[in-house]
Design a protein around this motif. Structure first.
Motif, mmCIF file in Angstrom:
data_model
loop_
_atom_site.group_PDB
_atom_site.id
_atom_site.type_symbol
_atom_site.label_atom_id
_atom_site.label_comp_id
_atom_site.label_asym_id
_atom_site.label_seq_id
_atom_site.Cartn_x
_atom_site.Cartn_y
_atom_site.Cartn_z
ATOM 1 N N LYS A 159 0.818 -1.206 0.000
ATOM 2 C CA LYS A 159 0.000 0.000 0.000
ATOM 3 C C LYS A 159 0.855 1.261 0.000
ATOM 4 O O LYS A 159 0.422 2.310 -0.482
ATOM 5 N N GLN A 160 2.056 1.148 0.561
ATOM 6 C CA GLN A 160 2.995 2.265 0.563
ATOM 7 C C GLN A 160 4.409 1.711 0.419
ATOM 8 O O GLN A 160 4.672 0.558 0.752
ATOM 9 N N ILE A 161 5.300 2.540 -0.084
ATOM 10 C CA ILE A 161 6.698 2.141 -0.255
ATOM 11 C C ILE A 161 7.608 3.216 0.324
ATOM 12 O O ILE A 161 7.240 4.390 0.402
ATOM 13 N N GLY A 162 8.796 2.788 0.731
ATOM 14 C CA GLY A 162 9.731 3.739 1.318
ATOM 15 C C GLY A 162 11.124 3.153 1.390
ATOM 16 O O GLY A 162 11.431 2.140 0.755
ATOM 17 N N VAL A 163 11.972 3.769 2.189
ATOM 18 C CA VAL A 163 13.381 3.396 2.257
ATOM 19 C C VAL A 163 13.874 3.369 3.698
ATOM 20 O O VAL A 163 13.349 4.070 4.563
ATOM 21 N N CYS A 164 14.903 2.560 3.917
ATOM 22 C CA CYS A 164 15.613 2.502 5.202
ATOM 23 C C CYS A 164 17.064 2.907 4.993
ATOM 24 O O CYS A 164 17.632 2.658 3.926
ATOM 25 N N ASN A 165 17.631 3.479 6.014
ATOM 26 C CA ASN A 165 19.079 3.688 6.060
ATOM 27 C C ASN A 165 19.603 4.559 4.924
ATOM 28 O O ASN A 165 20.765 4.435 4.530
ATOM 29 N N TYR A 166 18.767 5.446 4.403
ATOM 30 C CA TYR A 166 19.201 6.417 3.405
ATOM 31 C C TYR A 166 19.747 7.653 4.109
ATOM 32 O O TYR A 166 19.247 8.047 5.167
ATOM 33 N N ASN A 167 20.736 8.282 3.503
ATOM 34 C CA ASN A 167 21.218 9.556 4.013
ATOM 35 C C ASN A 167 20.581 10.693 3.220
ATOM 36 O O ASN A 167 19.777 10.461 2.305
#
Length: 321
Positions: A159-167
């Motif tokens: 339903k949603q997308i995103g990111v981890c550990n990005y600067n």
């Protein structure tokens, strides 16, 4: 906290480092105690057991599927466009779900593809039994991975997308090409690593933020990635706030996390800690306490591939400066 069109519960229950033997019961008990946000990942190696706990909780009438916010994460070895949906479907099958509320790129690291039937979860090392077991990187641009994330979103699998550990640099870059904008940034954050500029930038991009390891060193003691002396709950200002509010030091630190506007991920298999961790919504820290706890920042990162990849996986691979 709003992420997209659905409200993500501020307190999440984290599945990292929970054994397969304990996981289904832990998930069931967490839901029973009021947790509705479950933070999972293929790399944790326990998604089948997470699914069992969810299924039992729903069957027992503790919640409905719609009541839950279930997050999972794309592992490094599935970054190529032809592997993203494959990885997501494996997580869905293990979790016994038709969709995820949120799917995240776990790390901005692309590694060699390992077929699911060969080894799952693939973990970090490409060939553990080979003559030179190490992390092997793959030439997959993050843009390609994100476009595949957009495709699973469009199919309704997430339903949603995103990111981890990005600067911050990676966020700026991502926003320049993303047709479907990420709704969530998940990062390590606690009083020793406040990441205020990164959190401000994410919010400027209309991204919600989830903080993992909100108690800092406590998540890493058993991995020898932190020392007992680094525990934030031993800080005088934390103990003083606990005394004033009648709460525990851990509850004060968790409250600081949600009060600054992030969702947080806590983890425990102890029933009494489950209750303690979620019991942080009947008090507030005052401005002086919030400021003093934030001032504990020393930019201490416990979960840093620049440290653990070389030591554990024979490959120097920093992602933070």
């Amino acid at each position: 906290m709003i992420s997209g069109n659905k409200v993500i519960p501020s307190m999440g229950f984290g599945l990292w480092k929970i054994s397969q033997d304990d996981c289904a019961t832990a998930v069931y008990n967490a839901i029973k105690e009021g947790y509705r946000h479950l933070d999972s990942a293929s790399d944790y190696g326990n998604e089948k057991q997470v699914g069992e706990g969810i299924k039992l909780a729903i069957e027992d009438g503790l919640c409905s599927r719609e009541d839950l916010w279930v997050t999972s994460k794309l592992w490094n070895s599935f970054h190529a466009k032809e592997h993203v949906e494959l990885a997501l479907q494996k997580s869905l099958d293990d979790l016994q779900l038709d969709y995820l509320d949120l799917y995240l790129i776990h790390f901005p690291i692309a590694s060699k593809f390992i077929p699911i039937e060969t080894r799952y979860p693939p973990e970090w090392i490409a060939d553990p039994d080979g003559p030179n077991p190490r992390l092997e990187l793959a030439p997959v641009p993050l843009m390609e991975t994100w476009q595949a994330m957009e495709a699973v979103y469009e199919k309704g699998l997430a339903k949603q997308i995103g990111v981890c550990n990005y600067n911050s640099g990676l966020l700026h870059d991502l926003m320049s090409y993303a047709k479907i904008k990420p709704s969530m940034l998940q990062i390590e954050s606690h009083p020793y690593l406040t990441q205020e500029k990164l959190i401000r930038l994410a919010k400027q991009y209309n991204m919600a933020v989830t903080a993992f390891s909100p108690l800092g060193a406590l998540s890493y003691l058993e991995l020898d990635m932190a020392g007992a002396a680094e525990s934030v709950i031993e800080q005088k200002i934390v103990k003083k706030a606990a005394l004033r509010t009648g709460k525990t030091a851990a509850q004060v630190v968790l409250r600081w996390g949600v009060q600054r506007g992030t969702a947080i991920i806590s983890k425990t298999t102890q029933p009494e800690r489950l209750i303690e961790n979620i019991d942080i919504f009947d008090f507030e820290l005052n401005e002086e306490e919030m400021t003093a706890i934030s001032a504990l920042n020393i930019n201490r990162r416990f979960n840093d591939p620049g440290d653990f990849c070389e030591a554990a996986f024979n490959t120097f691979n920093p992602i933070y400066d």
